[in-house]
Write a protein that holds these residues in place. Sequence first.
Motif, PDB file in Angstrom:
ATOM      1  N   SER A  51     -48.485 -25.192  39.776  1.00  0.00           N
ATOM      2  CA  SER A  51     -48.996 -26.464  39.238  1.00  0.00           C
ATOM      3  C   SER A  51     -49.837 -26.227  37.986  1.00  0.00           C
ATOM      4  O   SER A  51     -51.024 -26.520  37.941  1.00  0.00           O
ATOM      5  CB  SER A  51     -49.831 -27.192  40.289  1.00  0.00           C
ATOM      6  OG  SER A  51     -50.947 -26.397  40.649  1.00  0.00           O
ATOM      7  N   TYR A  87     -52.718 -32.222  42.563  1.00  0.00           N
ATOM      8  CA  TYR A  87     -53.505 -30.995  42.766  1.00  0.00           C
ATOM      9  C   TYR A  87     -54.847 -31.021  42.039  1.00  0.00           C
ATOM     10  O   TYR A  87     -55.668 -30.120  42.229  1.00  0.00           O
ATOM     11  CB  TYR A  87     -52.680 -29.777  42.335  1.00  0.00           C
ATOM     12  CG  TYR A  87     -51.511 -29.514  43.260  1.00  0.00           C
ATOM     13  CD1 TYR A  87     -51.735 -29.155  44.588  1.00  0.00           C
ATOM     14  CD2 TYR A  87     -50.198 -29.645  42.822  1.00  0.00           C
ATOM     15  CE1 TYR A  87     -50.664 -28.921  45.453  1.00  0.00           C
ATOM     16  CE2 TYR A  87     -49.128 -29.418  43.674  1.00  0.00           C
ATOM     17  CZ  TYR A  87     -49.370 -29.052  44.980  1.00  0.00           C
ATOM     18  OH  TYR A  87     -48.320 -28.822  45.832  1.00  0.00           O
ATOM     19  N   SER A 143     -56.200 -27.884  40.677  1.00  0.00           N
ATOM     20  CA  SER A 143     -56.272 -26.702  41.538  1.00  0.00           C
ATOM     21  C   SER A 143     -54.872 -26.096  41.691  1.00  0.00           C
ATOM     22  O   SER A 143     -53.875 -26.705  41.315  1.00  0.00           O
ATOM     23  CB  SER A 143     -56.853 -27.059  42.900  1.00  0.00           C
ATOM     24  OG  SER A 143     -55.972 -27.913  43.581  1.00  0.00           O
ATOM     25  N   GLY A 168     -51.407 -24.950  43.185  1.00  0.00           N
ATOM     26  CA  GLY A 168     -50.489 -25.500  44.170  1.00  0.00           C
ATOM     27  C   GLY A 168     -49.074 -25.307  43.673  1.00  0.00           C
ATOM     28  O   GLY A 168     -48.859 -24.663  42.636  1.00  0.00           O
ATOM     29  N   ASP A 176     -45.372 -32.842  45.749  1.00  0.00           N
ATOM     30  CA  ASP A 176     -46.538 -31.966  45.766  1.00  0.00           C
ATOM     31  C   ASP A 176     -47.196 -32.043  47.138  1.00  0.00           C
ATOM     32  O   ASP A 176     -46.964 -32.976  47.892  1.00  0.00           O
ATOM     33  CB  ASP A 176     -47.548 -32.341  44.665  1.00  0.00           C
ATOM     34  CG  ASP A 176     -48.221 -33.682  44.899  1.00  0.00           C
ATOM     35  OD1 ASP A 176     -49.023 -33.796  45.843  1.00  0.00           O
ATOM     36  OD2 ASP A 176     -47.950 -34.638  44.124  1.00  0.00           O
ATOM     37  N   GLY A 180     -50.473 -32.092  47.468  1.00  0.00           N
ATOM     38  CA  GLY A 180     -51.840 -32.298  46.983  1.00  0.00           C
ATOM     39  C   GLY A 180     -52.574 -33.376  47.753  1.00  0.00           C
ATOM     40  O   GLY A 180     -52.322 -33.591  48.935  1.00  0.00           O
TER      41      GLY A 180
END
Lengths: 146, 121
Positions: free
Chosen positions: A18, A63, A66, A68, A88, A90
């Motif tokens: 990500s 995310y 962060s 991912g 995702d 997330g």
Amino acid sequence: MRGERRKPTNEMKLELASRSVNEALARAAVSAMATQLDPKLDELTELRTAVSEAVTNAIIHGYRGSEGTVYINCRCYADRTMVVKIKDKGCGIENIEQAREPLYTGDPSGERGGMGFAIMESFCDRVKVTSKPNAGTTVTLTKRFR
Amino acid sequence: MKQATVKLHTAANRLIAAIGGDIDHHSAADVRAAIDRELYLQKPQILILELSAVDFMDSSGLGLVLGRYTKAKEIGCSTRVANPTAAVERILKLSGCEKYIPFLQDTEITREVYNERKGEN
């Protein structure tokens, strides 16, 4: 959607870190697969743009910067339909209806137009969003080339 | 995919930012920083975002335009969009921003940028 129940003529699965640098990579990969269906240039641009929006959303909002993984599943069908799932794991979306509203933005900086979903909807035949808070979001883009 | 580029020109109280390449969330950050730096340094009356060389743009490009409009307005500078391609214009107009940001096509000032760019290639 009938397209999803039939057997695809081709399929691609991609897993990307990500990172924002991968937005261009996602567009290029989906675009390369779409050329197998011989789309018109403007249709290809529409698909690339919609994919870019969904992948960017996964990175920024899913995310929140962060680490991912963004999962992309791309299927071609005999009737020249392409189905692209962007998933995702997330933070998920609390209120999908609100997130899809034009000009709504989850970003306070004023540097995002809040037009991501509006662009996806305008450039694809169908946009499906499923999401669960703290579990993730899946956006399914369906586009049939004329 | 093409790297995003921005070339900045100042002429007669105008700052012209000629943007090119692929503008997405990743590449918009550098373009944004370059324009803002010059905007605060020059404090022009008009900011012209020249978009003829933009090959790809998603809503991050729209955010770039709207963000510059807001920043420019804060220092009393008005913004214009010049020479967008059909695909770029379509994305910008989805937001309705043409109601408050004038769109210019092929004006004298942007032709200067064209010629300058041709000279470089």
